[in-house]
Design a protein around this motif. Structure first.
Motif, PDB file in Angstrom:
ATOM      1  N   LEU A   1       0.905  -1.172  -0.028  1.00 40.09           N
ATOM      2  CA  LEU A   1       0.040   0.042   0.018  1.00 40.09           C
ATOM      3  C   LEU A   1       0.789   1.265  -0.133  1.00 40.09           C
ATOM      4  N   GLU A   2       1.914   1.375   0.887  1.00 40.02           N
ATOM      5  CA  GLU A   2       2.896   2.329   0.976  1.00 40.02           C
ATOM      6  C   GLU A   2       3.465   2.503  -0.529  1.00 40.02           C
ATOM      7  N   LEU A   3       3.798   1.432  -1.206  1.00 38.46           N
ATOM      8  CA  LEU A   3       4.851   1.633  -2.326  1.00 38.46           C
ATOM      9  C   LEU A   3       3.836   2.327  -3.176  1.00 38.46           C
ATOM     10  N   LEU A   4       2.514   1.825  -3.128  1.00 37.77           N
ATOM     11  CA  LEU A   4       1.616   2.479  -4.316  1.00 37.77           C
ATOM     12  C   LEU A   4       1.241   4.005  -4.113  1.00 37.77           C
ATOM     13  N   ALA A   5       1.266   4.217  -2.875  1.00 41.24           N
ATOM     14  CA  ALA A   5       0.860   5.554  -2.630  1.00 41.24           C
ATOM     15  C   ALA A   5       2.102   6.563  -2.946  1.00 41.24           C
ATOM     16  N   SER A   6       3.375   5.741  -2.562  1.00 35.96           N
ATOM     17  CA  SER A   6       4.751   6.704  -2.876  1.00 35.96           C
ATOM     18  C   SER A   6       4.892   6.884  -4.321  1.00 35.96           C
ATOM     19  N   ARG A   7       4.215   6.197  -5.146  1.00 38.14           N
ATOM     20  CA  ARG A   7       4.278   6.302  -6.729  1.00 38.14           C
ATOM     21  C   ARG A   7       3.103   7.467  -6.896  1.00 38.14           C
ATOM     22  N   GLY A   8       2.415   8.056  -6.104  1.00 38.73           N
ATOM     23  CA  GLY A   8       1.649   8.979  -6.306  1.00 38.73           C
ATOM     24  C   GLY A   8       0.243   8.773  -6.611  1.00 38.73           C
ATOM     25  N   PHE A   9      -0.123   7.224  -6.386  1.00 38.82           N
ATOM     26  CA  PHE A   9      -1.558   6.797  -6.742  1.00 38.82           C
ATOM     27  C   PHE A   9      -2.294   6.813  -5.602  1.00 38.82           C
ATOM     28  N   ASP A  10      -3.541   7.271  -5.728  1.00 45.64           N
ATOM     29  CA  ASP A  10      -4.795   7.500  -4.938  1.00 45.64           C
ATOM     30  C   ASP A  10      -5.255   5.897  -4.435  1.00 45.64           C
ATOM     31  N   VAL A  11      -4.881   5.682  -3.206  1.00 47.17           N
ATOM     32  CA  VAL A  11      -5.171   4.403  -2.857  1.00 47.17           C
ATOM     33  C   VAL A  11      -6.144   4.489  -1.481  1.00 47.17           C
ATOM     34  N   SER A  12      -6.827   5.774  -1.476  1.00 48.82           N
ATOM     35  CA  SER A  12      -7.721   5.991  -0.214  1.00 48.82           C
ATOM     36  C   SER A  12      -8.735   5.201  -0.117  1.00 48.82           C
TER      37      SER A  12
END
Ligand code: FES
Ligand SMILES: [Fe+2]
Length: 431
Positions: A296-307
């Motif tokens: 989840l952190e990895l996806l968020a760090s790429r700027g994706f909206d994982v909310s």
């Protein structure tokens, strides 16, 4: 061809629905012209004048973006003598369409703008045009429907837009687009990806990291899905069919098997993450949670909206069946969609597109979409699991023709999505 066997068994599907020309013709007359179907992705027609030809059975529809940015669709037939106005995909230069036969011209919304030697015709209707097809977009997909009276797209899709909102399908872009031909009815192809019952039979190699028994199935009014519902949770455990004692379950091996076995959905960094966590030697039972949180952190760090996601959705797919002819797993950050269409009016052949979609990284250059076509599925290695499916699909179609076989006896739980599909098809054909 109604569903039910001689004993009144509702879970019986007469084989004619898969092999007879008569049923294929019923579908051609009653289902396909009246149902919303995915013609293409919006990204395939990015600029004014861009078009995609969508073919289905013996029909062809053009999807075209006009100068105002609107996406239109119309039947691909010249109002003069019926010539197909365009084939494949491309761009209408100069913002107009010209029929190659006698040169009639059309605006990008299908209106006739010029009839060569118009004065020699009897008065032509003022609103002469290629007949419109409805086109509406959701999730980055362009849906078309030939029925002017069909329900609105969002009503048809309900509740998929709500269910799939966290996946932000509209933000996804093609990673790859591959098409092939399979020797089976389009429904037999869809069926092969719409249940987990065959995992133990056809793909037993994945049982050590796939708990096939706890897969759940859920049908909506029209569509359906399966997975670890309601939140598509994946538990890190082998299939109970293997009878492995809890103490003997090797979580590291399962997680590694999961990310390598489903390679397409898990990126290289994520495989490295698994290696890192496995070598950290976490206490028993903590490995999966740690991986999910890090992913989840990895996806968020790429700027994706994982909310919209819960952490435990990070290792799961929601396998969605978009009635009538699209099925496939949707993961946080990527999706694999199989779109299956009858190949002309032949009940024994279908065209299958494999679309791999993903959230593009902000720093990645836009990719040129390359559509690859394989006239014979054996021309390419599709990966172990898919090769098993494709090899089997032709056997199913051949076997169904046997004089010793009357119809499909479906498992009412694990094959409930297949049964539901037939009931929805009947809504179109018989109501
Ligand atoms: S068929 Fe199109 S202009 Fe004649
Ligand atoms: Fe399969």
């Amino acid at each position: 061809m109604r569903m039910r066997d001689g004993n009144g068994n509702d879970n019986f599907i007469p084989k004619d629905r898969y092999i007879s020309r008569a049923f294929a013709e019923l579908e051609t007359e009653r289902l396909w012209p009246r149902v919303w179907q995915i013609a293409c992705r919006e990204e395939e027609v990015p600029a004014a004048g861009d078009f995609v030809e969508y073919t289905l059975a013996d029909q062809s529809v053009l999807v075209v973006r006009d100068q105002s940015g609107q996406i239109n669709a119309f039947h691909n037939a010249c109002a003069h003598r019926g010539t197909a106005l365009a084939l494949g995909c491309g761009s209408f230069k100069r913002g107009e369409i010209r029929c190659p036969y006698h040169g009639w011209r059309y605006a990008l919304d299908g209106r006739v703008t010029e009839v060569v030697d118009a004065h020699e015709f009897e008065p032509l209707p003022a609103d002469l045009r290629a007949r419109p097809v409805r086109a509406e977009c959701w999730g980055g997909f362009v849906f078309v429907n030939m029925d002017a009276n069909a329900e609105p797209l969002l009503d048809f899709l309900d509740p998929l837009p709500t269910l799939l909102a966290p996946y932000r399908l509209e933000d996804m872009r093609f990673r790859s687009y591959r098409t092939t031909v399979l020797p089976a009815n389009w429904k037999a192809v869809v069926d092969a990806f719409n249940e987990g019952y065959h995992v133990q039979g056809l793909h037993s190699q994945i049982l050590p990291w796939t708990d096939d028994v706890s897969i759940e199935y859920e049908q909506f009014r029209t569509h359906s899905h399966y997975g670890r519902l309601p939140h598509a949770r994946r538990r890190l455990q082998p299939s109970p069919r293997l009878g492995i004692a809890d103490d003997d379950i090797d979580e590291a091996a399962i997680l590694t098997g999961l990310v390598t076995g489903l390679g397409g959905a898990f990126l290289k960094e994520e495989r490295e993450l698994v290696d890192e966590l496995v070598s950290a030697g976490l206490p028993r039972g903590e490995l999966l949670g740690a991986y999910q949180a890090r992913r989840l952190e990895l996806l968020a760090s790429r700027g994706f909206d994982v909310s919209g996601f819960e952490t435990e959705q990070m290792t799961s797919a929601d396998d969605v069946y978009w009635f009538p002819n699209v099925v496939g797993p949707i993961y946080p950050g990527s999706a694999i969609l199989f779109r299956v269409r009858p190949n002309g009016v032949d009940p024994d052949s279908s065209i299958k597109d494999t679309w791999v979609l993903e959230w593009p990284r902000a720093d990645a250059a836009p990719r040129q979409l390359e559509r690859r076509f394989y006239a014979d599925w054996t021309e390419r290695d599709w990966g172990e699991i898919t090769m098993q499916d494709y090899d089997n699909i032709g056997r199913v179609q051949r076997g169904m023709k046997s004089r010793g076989f009357d119809g499909l006896r479906c498992n009412p739980r694990q094959e409930s999505n297949i049964l539901h599909m037939h009931r929805v098809i009947d809504r179109y054909i018989y109501e």
